[in-house]
Design a protein around this motif. Structure first.
Motif, mmCIF file in Angstrom:
data_model
loop_
_atom_site.group_PDB
_atom_site.id
_atom_site.type_symbol
_atom_site.label_atom_id
_atom_site.label_comp_id
_atom_site.label_asym_id
_atom_site.label_seq_id
_atom_site.Cartn_x
_atom_site.Cartn_y
_atom_site.Cartn_z
ATOM 1 N N VAL A 144 19.791 32.115 29.820
ATOM 2 C CA VAL A 144 18.974 33.049 29.031
ATOM 3 C C VAL A 144 19.706 34.385 28.882
ATOM 4 C CG1 VAL A 144 16.838 34.406 29.034
ATOM 5 C CG2 VAL A 144 16.753 31.966 29.516
ATOM 6 N N LYS B 95 12.894 20.574 21.217
ATOM 7 C CA LYS B 95 14.217 20.473 21.870
ATOM 8 C C LYS B 95 15.018 19.264 21.379
ATOM 9 C CE LYS B 95 12.649 20.385 26.152
ATOM 10 N NZ LYS B 95 12.677 20.235 27.601
ATOM 11 N N PHE C 16 18.326 28.528 34.614
ATOM 12 C CA PHE C 16 17.476 29.219 33.643
ATOM 13 C C PHE C 16 17.966 30.626 33.306
ATOM 14 C CE2 PHE C 16 13.791 31.756 32.340
ATOM 15 C CZ PHE C 16 13.353 31.006 31.274
ATOM 16 N N GLY D 139 10.162 25.824 24.709
ATOM 17 C CA GLY D 139 10.224 24.898 25.844
ATOM 18 C C GLY D 139 9.407 25.367 27.035
ATOM 19 N N LEU D 140 9.101 26.669 27.054
ATOM 20 C CA LEU D 140 8.327 27.199 28.181
ATOM 21 C C LEU D 140 6.850 26.781 28.108
ATOM 22 C CD1 LEU D 140 9.841 30.781 28.486
ATOM 23 C CD2 LEU D 140 10.083 28.925 30.113
ATOM 24 N N ILE E 93 14.298 27.703 23.875
ATOM 25 C CA ILE E 93 13.891 27.908 25.264
ATOM 26 C C ILE E 93 12.464 28.474 25.324
ATOM 27 C CG2 ILE E 93 14.349 29.238 27.374
ATOM 28 C CD1 ILE E 93 17.317 28.946 26.785
ATOM 29 N N THR F 292 19.912 21.287 35.026
ATOM 30 C CA THR F 292 18.826 21.279 34.043
ATOM 31 C C THR F 292 17.812 20.174 34.345
ATOM 32 O OG1 THR F 292 20.291 20.010 32.609
ATOM 33 C CG2 THR F 292 19.975 22.322 32.045
ATOM 34 N N ALA G 68 12.964 23.982 30.542
ATOM 35 C CA ALA G 68 12.865 24.542 29.186
ATOM 36 C C ALA G 68 14.233 24.636 28.513
ATOM 37 C CB ALA G 68 12.229 25.924 29.243
ATOM 38 N N VAL G 69 15.284 24.479 29.323
ATOM 39 C CA VAL G 69 16.639 24.619 28.771
ATOM 40 C C VAL G 69 17.233 23.231 28.529
ATOM 41 C CG1 VAL G 69 18.939 25.597 29.176
ATOM 42 C CG2 VAL G 69 16.908 26.728 30.115
ATOM 43 N N SER H 79 17.369 22.811 16.838
ATOM 44 C CA SER H 79 18.307 22.088 17.709
ATOM 45 C C SER H 79 19.541 21.650 16.927
ATOM 46 C CB SER H 79 17.617 20.888 18.367
ATOM 47 O OG SER H 79 17.160 19.999 17.391
ATOM 48 N N LEU I 147 17.736 30.525 22.006
ATOM 49 C CA LEU I 147 16.698 31.263 22.742
ATOM 50 C C LEU I 147 15.298 30.864 22.278
ATOM 51 C CD1 LEU I 147 18.123 34.885 23.012
ATOM 52 C CD2 LEU I 147 17.439 33.428 24.909
#
Lengths: 216, 510
Positions: free
Chosen positions: B284, B451, B280, B494-495, B491, B128, B75-76, B468, B488
């Motif tokens: 975060v 992203k 991660f 992205g989850l 992210i 990552t 997700a990052v 982005s 954030l």
């Protein structure tokens, strides 16, 4: 003759179901013992307990002079020196026949001689460079047997190894197996449904009923 | 089409700029790209395979948590971790400050080396991108029949020896497939290498275009990179075929995990915890920390960027899923060749930057041809949407293709015998049955597009910033605290695909 493998008072549970119920078994050195029983009676589980692939809730297993399992000790599978040949195809698919047979041998010098000898005995020398997917059922079983025997196990477990082979092939293979087990004085424990197999290979036969063994 | 414009550039002659790059910079670009790919491949293999092996074959403290959390770093985006690392390990960054406080050292003492090097980039990409290798290794380890592992133990091999002599050779094609994906992602990255000031192919293409204003040479450099990507893609395809072969020999029963005790339990915990923490939780926490130091957390610019991001990724995701739905329906009901699906899916392998270059070239050609119509598409939102559709078609196609396969063809035949025409078959039978697949595909595509940086940076219309792009622009001005909140949000979005990927792995386990 002195008992070589002693299984004492073994209990095995799968969840709440009791599979083995205070099971006792004694096998003399060099003998071949057959175990019969209905499907789901726990025959395979018994072999897996002796190999260390399942953990019983209590009991004791002694092989020769070494305690393999009791309430304090549990020798890992890889250190028990017990061979297991099963019905399912478990040859390593990425290795040819020779490399499958030599898989467990760590001595580099004697590796090839040993595997040549075993392959000759099992009449599979011409398969040395073939891969498992190129073998028939009978050939695969002979390779699996060779892979276990080359380790000179103290006890060889055979879990319905000939199921799925045709009658003709079985009649051919029984004498070969019998002579290998006898010549190498390999103590064996065999699980089977086939009474012909028992007659051809076993010295003694037990029936597994309600988690206990009854001599037949 | 955009790819044809890129590859076609090699026939339009080589300019002085190309020869200048060839003589002075191409070797540097190639070597840096090579070092990056080799270093990242080594690191992702080490982390991905070891963690997958531990959570598959052993029971240890936190195993249930690690099973799903090990893919969280997906997700990052790499560029976000690059920004966090740069600040975190900086002379006055959190890492040095913590150690100075603990050891009561003076402010001049520096504990961590400069992270803005090729080694720093390898670490950033490694932590990552390792989930790509972790996921394929995990599934492949789970597919090794328990009887095969037991056979190895019965032949006297312990767990470590079984890993190196049996498990790794058996799943080698899966590992190669994972590494190939990582290598392609590394080669395609723009944000992280740009931030670390490492001259690679992608930064070279960007500079040639925006610095030398030489689109043709940028296209020619892109062709070289595309060729390398094509080689990786062919390798990956080859590996996938071998996976099928390796697993065809035996039936499948997952291995019962072995309980680890004391020291081994602690080692397993640490080995799994570090990648999740670095990949991660560290970024975060650090982004949360930075966000808390900003006066206005949610600025008007951030709100506009978030709106733009949602608008563009929502539109592109809807269109991508619609196209994938129609093409898959046409393949199933009208006998359209599957090759069309395969061809369209190949777009996922094309780096965003190269795609952007190709689309720009294509659009300027179209604009030149239609100049008398007074309609210009270069610099419009269409280019960006087209790039997004090309990049994400493979994702939606994969989901919808497998969803379509699960609908028995007998249902189509029954509907037709009951008087349904093709349109009503799609509307009344397929779409309701594909609902879960369609939602999954839509969310997966959207999560990926949010992203996306390089194509967005180049193709966005003027004054059209996405999250982005905002993060990139703020970070390039060293305004990290302001970049934290949009980071954030990226992210969090992205989850979404992570949740679906986890379900996919767990269903495979069952």
């Amino acid at each position: 003759m002195k008992d070589f493998l002693k299984v004492k008072n073994i209990d095995l549970y799968f969840g709440k179901e009791k599979i083995l119920n205070g099971l006792n078994l004694e096998i003399e050195k060099g003998s071949v013992v057959a175990i019969t029983g209905e499907s789901g009676s726990g025959k395979t589980s018994l072999l897996r307990v002796i190999c260390g692939l399942e953990s019983p809730s209590n009991g004791e297993i002694i092989l020769d002079t070494q305690t393999l399992f009791n309430d304090k000790i549990s020798v890992p599978t890889e250190k028990r020196n017990i061979g297991l040949v099963i019905q399912e195809k478990v040859l390593f698919p990425h290795l040819d026949v020779r490399k499958n047979i030599e898989f467990g041998i760590s001595k580099k010098n004697s590796k090839e001689d040993l595997s040549n000898e075993i392959m000759e005995k099992l009449n599979i020398s011409d398969l040395a460079k073939k891969y498992p997917h190129e073998l028939s059922g009978g050939e695969s079983q002979r390779v699996a047997l060779g892979r276990s025997i080359i380790m000179t196990p103290k006890v060889l477990m055979l879990d319905e190894p000939f199921t799925g082979l045709d009658k003709k092939l079985k009649t051919k293979i029984y004498p070969v197996i019998k002579s290998i087990l006898q010549d190498n004085k390999i103590t064996s424990l065999m699980v089977t449904h086939d009474l012909n197999e028992v007659r051809a290979l076993a010295d003694k036969c037990f029936n597994l009923q309600s988690g206990k063994l009854v001599e037949v | 089409m955009p790819l044809l414009f890129i590859v076609g550039s090699i026939f339009s002659g080589f300019s002085d700029n190309f020869y200048h790059l060839y003589d002075n910079l191409l070797l540097e670009y190639s070597l840096n790209s090579l070092y990056l790919v080799l270093g990242v491949s080594f690191l992702v293999t080490l982390i991905g395979v070891s963690t997958a092996w531990l959570v598959t074959f052993f029971n240890f403290y936190g195993r249930n948590f690690f099973q799903w959390s090990l893919i969280l770093p997906l997700a990052v985006p790499s560029y976000l971790l690059a920004y966090v690392f740069t600040e975190f390990f900086d002379h006055s960054g959190t890492a040095n400050n913590i150690l100075r406080n603990i050891l009561d050292a003076e402010r001049s003492v520096i504990f961590f080396p400069n992270i803005r090097t090729i080694f720093g980039a390898i670490v950033v990409f490694g932590f990552t991108l390792y989930p790509y290798v972790y996921m394929v290794s995990r599934v492949a380890f789970m597919n090794i029949p328990s009887s095969v592992i037991e056979a190895s133990l019965l032949l006297g091999k312990n767990s470590i020896s079984t890993l190196f002599n049996l498990s790794i050779p058996l799943i080698r094609p899966a590992i190669i497939a994972g590494i190939t994906l990582v290598a392609m992602e590394t080669l395609a990255d723009f944000g992280a290498v740009q931030h670390f000031a490492i001259p690679t192919f992608t930064t070279g293409i960007f500079r040639t275009w925006t610095g030398l204003y030489d689109l043709t040479t940028a296209l020619q450099l892109s062709t070289i990179l595309l060729l390398v990507i094509f080689i990786f893609l062919t390798l990956e395809r080859g590996s996938r075929n071998k996976i099928r072969y390796a697993n065809s020999a035996t039936t499948n029963n997952s291995f019962k995990p072995v309980q680890l005790k004391k020291f081994n339990n602690a080692i397993a915990f640490v080995v799994c915890f570090l990648p999740v923490f670095i990949g991660f939780f560290l970024p975060v926490f650090e982004l949360l920390n930075w966000s808390s130091q900003v006066d206005t957390l949610i600025s008007t610019k951030t709100i506009i960027a978030a709106k733009n991001t949602l608008y563009i990724s929502f539109t592109a995701a809807m269109l991508t899923c619609l196209i994938a739905l129609l093409i898959n329906f046409a393949v199933r009901s009208f006998g359209l060749p599957q090759t069309i699906n395969d061809l369209l899916s190949a777009g996922y392998a094309v780096p965003g930057l190269i795609l952007a270059v190709g689309i720009t070239k294509m659009f300027t050609n179209i604009d030149t041809l239609s100049s008398n119509l007074d309609i210009f598409i270069t610099g419009s939102i269409f280019g960006l949407i087209l790039a997004y559709i090309i990049k994400s078609y493979a994702i939606s196609n994969n989901v919808l293709n497998s969803s379509f396969t699960s609908i028995p063809i007998a249902l189509d035949e029954s509907a037709q015998t009951l008087g349904s025409n093709r349109l009503s078959l799609l509307k009344n039978i397929h779409v309701p049955l594909l609902r879960t697949g369609l939602i999954t595909a839509f969310l997966l595509v959207m999560g990926e597009l949010i992203k996306e940086l390089p194509a967005t940076l180049i193709l966005r219309p003027f004054n059209f910033d996405t999250l982005s792009v905002s993060v990139y622009l703020l970070a390039s001005e060293e305004r990290m605290f302001e970049a934290a909140f949009p980071g954030l949000v990226i992210i969090i979005f992205g989850l979404i695909p992570i949740y679906f990927l986890n379900n996919l792995i767990l269903s495979n386990n069952k």
